[in-house]
Design a protein around this motif. Structure first.
Motif, short mmCIF file in Angstrom:
data_model
loop_
_atom_site.label_atom_id
_atom_site.label_comp_id
_atom_site.label_asym_id
_atom_site.label_seq_id
_atom_site.Cartn_x
_atom_site.Cartn_y
_atom_site.Cartn_z
N GLY A 14 0.81 -1.20 0.00
CA GLY A 14 0.00 0.00 0.00
C GLY A 14 0.85 1.26 0.00
N ASP A 15 1.95 1.25 0.74
CA ASP A 15 2.84 2.40 0.78
C ASP A 15 3.44 2.70 -0.59
OD1 ASP A 15 3.41 4.25 2.77
OD2 ASP A 15 4.29 2.75 4.07
N LEU A 16 3.79 1.66 -1.32
CA LEU A 16 4.35 1.85 -2.66
C LEU A 16 3.33 2.52 -3.59
CD1 LEU A 16 6.33 -1.49 -3.17
CD2 LEU A 16 7.30 0.81 -3.06
N VAL A 17 2.07 2.15 -3.43
CA VAL A 17 1.02 2.78 -4.24
C VAL A 17 0.78 4.22 -3.80
CG1 VAL A 17 -1.43 2.67 -4.84
CG2 VAL A 17 -0.07 0.57 -4.75
N ALA A 18 0.83 4.46 -2.49
CA ALA A 18 0.50 5.79 -1.96
C ALA A 18 1.50 6.86 -2.36
CB ALA A 18 0.39 5.73 -0.43
N GLY A 19 2.77 6.51 -2.44
CA GLY A 19 3.76 7.54 -2.73
C GLY A 19 5.00 7.07 -3.45
N GLY A 20 5.01 5.84 -3.94
CA GLY A 20 6.22 5.33 -4.57
C GLY A 20 7.32 5.15 -3.54
N LEU A 21 8.56 5.24 -3.99
CA LEU A 21 9.69 5.08 -3.08
C LEU A 21 9.97 6.32 -2.24
CD1 LEU A 21 12.29 3.13 -5.26
CD2 LEU A 21 10.88 2.25 -3.40
N PRO A 25 3.28 9.83 0.95
CA PRO A 25 2.05 9.56 0.19
C PRO A 25 1.47 10.83 -0.43
CG PRO A 25 2.00 8.46 2.32
CD PRO A 25 3.18 9.37 2.33
N VAL A 26 0.87 10.66 -1.60
CA VAL A 26 0.23 11.77 -2.30
C VAL A 26 -1.24 11.82 -1.88
CG1 VAL A 26 -0.35 12.72 -4.55
CG2 VAL A 26 1.80 11.46 -4.24
N PRO A 27 -1.71 12.97 -1.40
CA PRO A 27 -3.12 13.06 -0.98
C PRO A 27 -4.07 12.79 -2.14
CG PRO A 27 -1.85 14.97 -0.23
CD PRO A 27 -0.99 14.24 -1.20
N GLY A 28 -5.24 12.29 -1.80
CA GLY A 28 -6.26 12.08 -2.83
C GLY A 28 -6.39 10.63 -3.24
N ARG A 29 -6.50 10.40 -4.53
CA ARG A 29 -6.81 9.07 -5.05
C ARG A 29 -5.74 8.04 -4.70
NH1 ARG A 29 -9.00 10.35 -11.21
NH2 ARG A 29 -10.86 11.55 -10.59
N ARG A 30 -4.49 8.45 -4.69
CA ARG A 30 -3.44 7.47 -4.43
C ARG A 30 -3.54 6.88 -3.03
NH1 ARG A 30 2.29 8.69 -7.26
NH2 ARG A 30 2.61 6.67 -6.26
N CYS A 31 -3.94 7.69 -2.06
CA CYS A 31 -4.15 7.16 -0.71
C CYS A 31 -5.34 6.21 -0.68
CB CYS A 31 -4.36 8.31 0.28
SG CYS A 31 -2.84 9.14 0.79
N VAL A 32 -6.38 6.54 -1.43
CA VAL A 32 -7.55 5.65 -1.51
C VAL A 32 -7.15 4.32 -2.13
CG1 VAL A 32 -9.84 5.33 -2.49
CG2 VAL A 32 -9.16 7.58 -1.62
N PHE A 33 -6.38 4.38 -3.22
CA PHE A 33 -5.91 3.16 -3.86
C PHE A 33 -4.98 2.37 -2.94
CE2 PHE A 33 -6.65 5.32 -8.14
CZ PHE A 33 -7.82 4.60 -8.37
N ALA A 34 -4.19 3.07 -2.14
CA ALA A 34 -3.29 2.40 -1.21
C ALA A 34 -4.06 1.57 -0.19
CB ALA A 34 -2.41 3.43 -0.50
N VAL A 35 -5.12 2.16 0.35
CA VAL A 35 -5.97 1.43 1.31
C VAL A 35 -6.61 0.22 0.62
CG1 VAL A 35 -8.01 1.57 2.78
CG2 VAL A 35 -6.41 3.49 2.68
N ALA A 137 8.97 -5.80 1.58
CA ALA A 137 8.04 -4.75 1.12
C ALA A 137 8.11 -3.53 2.03
CB ALA A 137 6.62 -5.30 1.06
N VAL A 138 8.20 -3.76 3.33
CA VAL A 138 8.24 -2.66 4.29
C VAL A 138 9.57 -1.91 4.21
CG1 VAL A 138 8.37 -2.19 6.77
CG2 VAL A 138 6.53 -3.61 5.88
N LEU A 139 10.63 -2.59 3.82
CA LEU A 139 11.95 -1.95 3.74
C LEU A 139 12.07 -1.00 2.55
CD1 LEU A 139 14.43 -4.81 4.73
CD2 LEU A 139 13.60 -2.90 6.12
N THR A 140 11.05 -0.89 1.73
CA THR A 140 11.09 0.02 0.59
C THR A 140 10.50 1.38 0.97
OG1 THR A 140 8.99 -0.90 -0.23
CG2 THR A 140 11.02 -1.86 -1.08
N SER A 141 9.28 1.62 0.59
CA SER A 141 8.66 2.93 0.82
C SER A 141 8.36 3.18 2.30
CB SER A 141 7.37 3.04 0.00
OG SER A 141 6.75 4.29 0.21
N THR A 142 7.91 2.16 3.01
CA THR A 142 7.57 2.34 4.42
C THR A 142 8.80 2.78 5.23
OG1 THR A 142 5.88 0.62 4.23
CG2 THR A 142 6.56 1.24 6.44
N ALA A 143 9.93 2.13 4.99
CA ALA A 143 11.15 2.50 5.70
C ALA A 143 11.59 3.91 5.34
CB ALA A 143 12.26 1.50 5.39
N ASN A 144 11.44 4.28 4.07
CA ASN A 144 11.75 5.67 3.68
C ASN A 144 10.84 6.65 4.41
OD1 ASN A 144 13.89 5.19 1.96
ND2 ASN A 144 12.62 5.07 0.12
N GLY A 145 9.59 6.26 4.61
CA GLY A 145 8.67 7.11 5.37
C GLY A 145 9.10 7.26 6.81
#
Length: 247
Positions: A14-21, A25-35, A137-145
């Motif tokens: 979900g994090d990868l969809v929400a904001g990439g690496l 996260p980008v507000p709006g549709r990408r957060c909805v798609f992430a969920v 998966a968590v070590l990608t975008s989530t860890a960057n977050g």
């Protein structure tokens, strides 16, 4: 172990969809798609491992509702302390409940493991495979977050230094995966070499920033602190999951 791996996999995908690496996260549709992605990943995992109605439903709820505030808090630029707290809220229930989520063995995954032409694959369990995928998966975008949130918590000005040290997010992902993989495989010395190599390779860029900072723009302390703090947090996120694989 399988249930917690599915929760982490849902969170990371979900994090990868929400904001990439980027980890932002980008507000709006990408957060909805992430969920939605978190929901689909958790539901697919629950069905694949034939969880019961209650256990499977609880797994999907924990993975979806736990990850949602984590995405939204960063998209809305909430306080970094609250953002990090939401990550704990997302992960801890999955870890605590994993002891109750004893999943039946998936026949297809077991056949795949048995058919691998590697000697070490015979010792792997399905739970370890799913947990490894979740951690990666968590070590990608989530860890960057996580790194971004800690830097914001320390000082908002540290984010500016990211523009001086190029490729930090991509390097961080590769670095974390190497450190995690080497540490889990019983090669801590090799993991230490990766850490040393990054410091050596980054030294010319830091030295250049120091030279520019001598002109009075204040970049010396910011760049150095950004590199040290960001690297330490990144290494910690790579090494912390290793304890999940200790026997």
């Amino acid at each position: 172990m399988t249930g917690f791996g599915l929760v982490l996999l849902a969170l990371g995908m979900g994090d990868l969809v929400a904001g990439g690496l980027s980890g932002q996260p980008v507000p709006g549709r990408r957060c909805v798609f992430a969920v939605l992605v978190s929901f689909v990943v958790a539901l697919t995992g629950a069905l694949s491992f034939q969880y019961g109605h209650w256990n499977g439903g609880l797994l999907v709820v924990v993975a979806t509702l736990g990850s949602t505030p984590w995405y939204l808090s960063r998209a809305l630029n909430s306080r970094p302390s609250w953002t990090l707290l939401w990550l704990v809220v997302a992960a801890v229930p999955g870890f605590v409940l994993s002891g109750f989520w004893a999943a039946p063995q998936n026949v297809w995954i077991q056949r795949w493991l048995d058919g691998l032409p590697f000697g070490w694959a015979t010792d792997l369990t399905q739970g370890e495979v799913v947990l490894s995928l979740g951690v990666l998966a968590v070590l990608t975008s989530t860890a960057n977050g996580v790194v971004r949130s800690v830097l914001r918590l320390a000082s908002p000005d540290l984010q500016v230094s990211a523009q001086r040290l190029k490729g930090g997010r991509i390097i961080g992902v590769v670095e974390r995966m190497l450190i995690f993989g080497l540490a889990v495989s019983g090669e801590p010395t090799a993991a230490g070499l990766v850490i040393s190599a990054k410091s050596i390779l980054r030294f010319p860029e830091i030295s250049k920033s120091v030279g520019e900072g001598d002109k009075g723009d204040g970049s010396v302390d910011l760049v150095t602190e950004y590199f040290l703090l960001g690297s330490l947090v990144s290494w910690a996120t790579a090494l912390f999951p290793v304890v999940l694989f200790l026997r």
